[in-house]
Scaffold this motif. Structure first.
Motif, mmCIF file in Angstrom:
data_model
loop_
_atom_site.group_PDB
_atom_site.id
_atom_site.type_symbol
_atom_site.label_atom_id
_atom_site.label_comp_id
_atom_site.label_asym_id
_atom_site.label_seq_id
_atom_site.Cartn_x
_atom_site.Cartn_y
_atom_site.Cartn_z
ATOM 1 N N THR A 121 0.825 -1.214 0.000
ATOM 2 C CA THR A 121 0.000 0.000 0.000
ATOM 3 C C THR A 121 0.859 1.264 0.000
ATOM 4 O O THR A 121 0.501 2.269 -0.625
ATOM 5 N N ASN A 122 1.980 1.220 0.705
ATOM 6 C CA ASN A 122 2.826 2.410 0.813
ATOM 7 C C ASN A 122 3.886 2.482 -0.276
ATOM 8 O O ASN A 122 4.808 3.296 -0.193
ATOM 9 N N ALA A 123 3.783 1.651 -1.308
ATOM 10 C CA ALA A 123 4.771 1.660 -2.391
ATOM 11 C C ALA A 123 4.722 2.980 -3.150
ATOM 12 O O ALA A 123 3.658 3.565 -3.359
ATOM 13 N N GLU A 124 5.893 3.440 -3.582
ATOM 14 C CA GLU A 124 5.997 4.688 -4.332
ATOM 15 C C GLU A 124 6.814 4.474 -5.598
ATOM 16 O O GLU A 124 7.589 3.525 -5.708
ATOM 17 N N ASN A 125 6.627 5.391 -6.537
ATOM 18 C CA ASN A 125 7.409 5.430 -7.771
ATOM 19 C C ASN A 125 7.412 4.068 -8.475
ATOM 20 O O ASN A 125 8.456 3.478 -8.744
ATOM 21 N N ILE A 126 6.228 3.582 -8.815
ATOM 22 C CA ILE A 126 6.105 2.300 -9.515
ATOM 23 C C ILE A 126 6.493 2.502 -10.981
ATOM 24 O O ILE A 126 5.910 3.324 -11.682
ATOM 25 N N LEU A 127 7.480 1.739 -11.436
ATOM 26 C CA LEU A 127 7.980 1.842 -12.805
ATOM 27 C C LEU A 127 7.927 0.476 -13.480
ATOM 28 O O LEU A 127 7.969 -0.559 -12.808
ATOM 29 N N VAL A 128 7.866 0.477 -14.817
ATOM 30 C CA VAL A 128 7.715 -0.755 -15.580
ATOM 31 C C VAL A 128 8.757 -0.788 -16.689
ATOM 32 O O VAL A 128 8.992 0.227 -17.363
ATOM 33 N N SER A 129 9.378 -1.955 -16.906
ATOM 34 C CA SER A 129 10.317 -2.094 -18.016
ATOM 35 C C SER A 129 9.545 -2.091 -19.333
ATOM 36 O O SER A 129 8.321 -2.258 -19.361
ATOM 37 N N TYR A 130 10.258 -1.951 -20.436
ATOM 38 C CA TYR A 130 9.611 -1.711 -21.733
ATOM 39 C C TYR A 130 8.658 -2.844 -22.130
ATOM 40 O O TYR A 130 7.647 -2.610 -22.809
ATOM 41 N N ASP A 131 8.943 -4.087 -21.732
ATOM 42 C CA ASP A 131 8.100 -5.219 -22.103
ATOM 43 C C ASP A 131 7.306 -5.768 -20.923
ATOM 44 O O ASP A 131 6.693 -6.835 -21.025
ATOM 45 N N ALA A 132 7.325 -5.053 -19.807
ATOM 46 C CA ALA A 132 6.573 -5.411 -18.596
ATOM 47 C C ALA A 132 7.005 -6.736 -17.998
ATOM 48 O O ALA A 132 6.226 -7.367 -17.277
ATOM 49 N N LYS A 133 8.223 -7.155 -18.255
ATOM 50 C CA LYS A 133 8.722 -8.359 -17.591
ATOM 51 C C LYS A 133 9.210 -8.053 -16.178
ATOM 52 O O LYS A 133 9.334 -8.954 -15.352
ATOM 53 N N TYR A 134 9.463 -6.763 -15.927
ATOM 54 C CA TYR A 134 9.929 -6.364 -14.608
ATOM 55 C C TYR A 134 9.210 -5.094 -14.175
ATOM 56 O O TYR A 134 8.894 -4.225 -15.003
ATOM 57 N N ILE A 135 8.976 -5.004 -12.872
ATOM 58 C CA ILE A 135 8.402 -3.811 -12.253
ATOM 59 C C ILE A 135 9.299 -3.439 -11.084
ATOM 60 O O ILE A 135 9.868 -4.309 -10.417
ATOM 61 N N SER A 136 9.423 -2.145 -10.850
ATOM 62 C CA SER A 136 10.204 -1.681 -9.701
ATOM 63 C C SER A 136 9.365 -0.693 -8.901
ATOM 64 O O SER A 136 8.461 -0.047 -9.435
ATOM 65 N N TYR A 137 9.660 -0.605 -7.604
ATOM 66 C CA TYR A 137 9.004 0.377 -6.755
ATOM 67 C C TYR A 137 9.823 0.563 -5.479
ATOM 68 O O TYR A 137 10.704 -0.246 -5.150
ATOM 69 N N TYR A 138 9.535 1.663 -4.773
ATOM 70 C CA TYR A 138 10.134 1.917 -3.463
ATOM 71 C C TYR A 138 9.177 1.428 -2.383
ATOM 72 O O TYR A 138 7.976 1.681 -2.441
ATOM 73 N N ASP A 139 9.720 0.745 -1.410
ATOM 74 C CA ASP A 139 8.953 0.313 -0.246
ATOM 75 C C ASP A 139 9.753 0.669 1.002
ATOM 76 O O ASP A 139 10.764 0.027 1.291
ATOM 77 N N THR A 140 9.292 1.727 1.708
ATOM 78 C CA THR A 140 10.014 2.256 2.877
ATOM 79 C C THR A 140 11.499 2.421 2.560
ATOM 80 O O THR A 140 12.367 1.868 3.239
ATOM 81 N N GLU A 141 11.735 3.165 1.483
ATOM 82 C CA GLU A 141 13.078 3.543 1.025
ATOM 83 C C GLU A 141 13.896 2.368 0.495
ATOM 84 O O GLU A 141 15.085 2.513 0.211
#
Length: 342
Positions: A58-78
């Protein structure tokens, strides 16, 4: 019969008998009853996201996706978390000792990230640039940037894999922007910009040309020219994207709404650029340019995104996160969804 003629006849007979003998040995005496059939075996590798549940905190920030959506990144409590969308497995990317992650972005067309870490010493102005290969799980240091501003904040990183050039945009509390260029070697240099305060920046794929927008007057520039890019008598032009063919997309702003899009190559006269008018004006954040040059208008209230040229709409649940090369990534009830374009 002459002796020459007799010799010729015997030579022909002898060669004929030898050929018949070799034929018999090859096809009958040494032959087997088995037949050998070769078949090329191709191992199929799935390139589609599997039907796995991906839950985002719920507290995840800055959700990003790779060009083909095989990977996702986000911040979770830094903490920087990478999710493998094919397996659902997660991995934390730890900063180096004495550093904090300052900025991350996915490289266009690659399952690789650019990470910028800042030395946690409050008086330090040093930034460390790393690349992270999500497939190989390898983190490699590229270069240290010794900024000439106090408490630098990384606002954007633009990378072009084909040219091997990276630009890092840094700002400070004095409302000034600094842009640093790193090449393959890697060599570092700071580029001069016409406005002191820079907004959006975009790097095209095949040439070392950075486009940047002045935050105050909404004028767009390119590093190879001293004058702002002008289209007719349009007063405010804002930069929204670039595609794989190096077309640049500028929009006309009226009362902070977009009503018209202009696009073309910087090598062309802007009078030759194409234009596209929107049926319904929208805010800048709801207009998206894909890598293949399609323009999408997002309707967050309806949960749908429309490809402007064709008018085809794709519906999604929750909040739009990012477009990928085959569809839409959305987030609803802390669950990630992948919706192919219609």
């Amino acid at each position: 019969m002459s002796w020459m003629k007799r010799i010729s006849i015997w030579i022909v007979v002898s060669l004929s008998l030898q050929c018949l003998g070799l034929f018999y040995i090859d096809h009958y005496f040494l032959a087997t009853d088995s037949k050998v059939v070769s078949k090329k075996v191709v191992k199929e590798v799935s390139t589609e996201a599997k039907n796995v549940d991906i839950t985002i905190p719920t507290n995840a920030e800055n959700i990003l996706v790779s060009y083909d959506a095989k990977y996702i990144s986000y911040y979770d409590t830094e903490k920087l978390v990478i999710v493998n969308c094919l397996t659902g497995k997660t991995k934390n990317i730890e900063p180096e000792d004495g550093c904090n992650v300052s900025f991350v972005s996915w490289v266009p067309g690659r399952n690789r990230m650019i990470l910028v870490e800042k030395e946690s010493d409050g008086e330090s102005s040093n930034l460390l640039l790393y690349s992270y290969d999500a497939v190989k799980d390898e983190k490699v240091k590229n270069i240290k940037i010794e900024c000439d501003v106090i408490n630098p904040k990384v606002e954007d990183v633009q990378t072009a894999p084909l040219t091997g050039v990276t630009y890092v945009k840094v700002s400070n509390n004095a409302n000034n922007s600094s842009i640093y260029r790193i090449d393959r070697n890697p060599d570092l240099s700071r580029i001069d910009t016409i406005p002191n305060l820079v907004g959006n920046i975009l790097l095209i794929r095949h040439e070392d040309k950075l486009f940047y927008e002045g935050s105050v007057y909404n004028k767009t520039y390119v590093t190879s020219k001293s004058n702002a890019i002008s289209v007719g008598d349009v007063d405010k032009l804002s930069l929204i994207g670039a595609d794989d063919d190096d077309n640049i997309y500028l929009v006309e702003l009226k009362d902070d709404l977009i009503s018209k899009v202009y696009y073309g190559k910087i090598s062309q006269n802007t009078s030759e650029w194409k234009t596209m008018e929107l049926e319904i004006p929208c805010v800048k954040e709801d207009l998206i340019v894909s890598d293949n040059g399609k323009i999408y208008q997002n309707n967050p209230l309806k949960g749908s995104i429309k490809e402007i040229n064709s008018g085809i709409q794709t519906s999604y649940q929750g909040k739009l996160v990012k477009l990928y090369n085959k569809g839409v990534v959305s987030l609803g009830n802390n669950k990630i969804s992948f919706v192919p374009f219609k």
